[in-house]
Design an enzyme around this catalytic site. Sequence first.
Site, PDB file in Angstrom:
ATOM      1  N   LYS A  36       0.806  -1.231   0.000  1.00  0.00           N
ATOM      2  CA  LYS A  36       0.000   0.000   0.000  1.00  0.00           C
ATOM      3  C   LYS A  36       0.839   1.282   0.000  1.00  0.00           C
ATOM      4  O   LYS A  36       0.443   2.267  -0.598  1.00  0.00           O
ATOM      5  CB  LYS A  36      -0.966   0.010   1.180  1.00  0.00           C
ATOM      6  CG  LYS A  36      -0.297   0.160   2.530  1.00  0.00           C
ATOM      7  CD  LYS A  36      -1.295   0.057   3.654  1.00  0.00           C
ATOM      8  CE  LYS A  36      -0.591   0.313   4.970  1.00  0.00           C
ATOM      9  NZ  LYS A  36      -1.269  -0.304   6.114  1.00  0.00           N
ATOM     10  N   ARG A 131      -8.191   0.046  16.807  1.00  0.00           N
ATOM     11  CA  ARG A 131      -8.499   0.360  15.424  1.00  0.00           C
ATOM     12  C   ARG A 131      -9.518  -0.693  15.004  1.00  0.00           C
ATOM     13  O   ARG A 131     -10.498  -0.887  15.707  1.00  0.00           O
ATOM     14  CB  ARG A 131      -7.230   0.401  14.546  1.00  0.00           C
ATOM     15  CG  ARG A 131      -7.430   1.265  13.302  1.00  0.00           C
ATOM     16  CD  ARG A 131      -6.194   1.362  12.415  1.00  0.00           C
ATOM     17  NE  ARG A 131      -5.932   0.135  11.690  1.00  0.00           N
ATOM     18  CZ  ARG A 131      -4.924  -0.030  10.833  1.00  0.00           C
ATOM     19  NH1 ARG A 131      -4.075   0.946  10.612  1.00  0.00           N
ATOM     20  NH2 ARG A 131      -4.741  -1.181  10.203  1.00  0.00           N
TER      21      ARG A 131
END
Length: 364
Positions: A36, A131
């Site tokens: 990414k 998260r």
Amino acid sequence: MTAPRLEIDLGKIRHNARTLVERLGSQGISVTGVTKATLGSVEIARELLIAGVRDLGDSRIENVEAMRRSRVSARMSLIRSPMLSQASRVVKSVDVSFNTELEVIRRLSFEAAKLDRTHAIILMVELGDLREGLLPVDVMAAVREVLSMPNIVLKGLGTNLACRSGVSPDDRNMGKLSRLAVQVETTFDISLETVSGGNSANLDWAFSSSKTGRVNNLRLGESILLGREALHRRAIDGLHTDAITLTAEVIESNVKPTQPTGVLAQTGFYTSPECEDRGDVAQSILAIGEQDVDLGGLQPPEGCDVHGGSSDHLIVTSGAGRIVVGTELTFKLNYGAMLRAMTSPFVAKSFHCASNVSNLRQIA
Ligand SMILES: *Cc1c(COP(=O)(O)O)cnc(C)c1O
């Protein structure tokens, strides 16, 4: 040569990836190479695969699709929970997606059925970093539900620590993940192929613990690209920390005071640390700014200090006197700076292997 540009040494990246694959492999842990931060770079993806990563992971469906179009041949995971609105694209180009919402998995099931294929998922578990992730108490019920969904295969469990809150992976939270995996396997009489313990923040734990338990996979980006673990940003033994560097060009060179003149209010972007009055100094402006890179994440060359910047300018002072206009300076980068530079269309990507420069590519 075009500036600014990232100099990307594919040989060093391959070395880093291979070293991590081998070290973790001896502990029964496979590596998912995370692309990414490279905007799904095909060149880097290929190096990771040559180095022996098991599969590729990316958080953006666009990057996965781009790698597919470029015929990167690998299993690919979407490591961020899919958007409901992208479920169809996810099923089309991703082999495994990481999930936390039953509603999303139901949609993936529906889209997979339409295409007459199966889609694999990893259920992510929250273990303290706050998260993504199901709360541990909700995992068994979620698994029961997932196992009843057509065209969905439960491939394993995973967790992600450190990224949001800095929670360190240790025997306690990793042990909890292992126990949950075993509990799922015994309760439902299935076997989980993958128990994915985390990211580059897990390396200290993985290299030092004798209790890796059922954890058999890590997803690594930063440690491969920059040679550092992600908890204290310490260099990892035997890895290159300069596989990727940033080069920019000086467009103004002058001698100016260290202190501004006038009444001070807000600045545009980057504010350099308080600086004592050093009188007049040699100040260079480089043609790169916050739009291209996180200026606070740059490490300047010997003898230079990053002294300020704005959206399109980087200001560097140099002790050794004025730097000639047109000179190129090369910086090391931290993860945030690299991420932004990799995704800026204004920064060229120059791939090479050792001294053999090839394939200079500029998007803009
Ligand atoms: C970004 C990310 C990774 C890779 O993290 P690094 O610190 O770059 O190794 C792994 N897993 C998930 C879920 C991520 O979002």
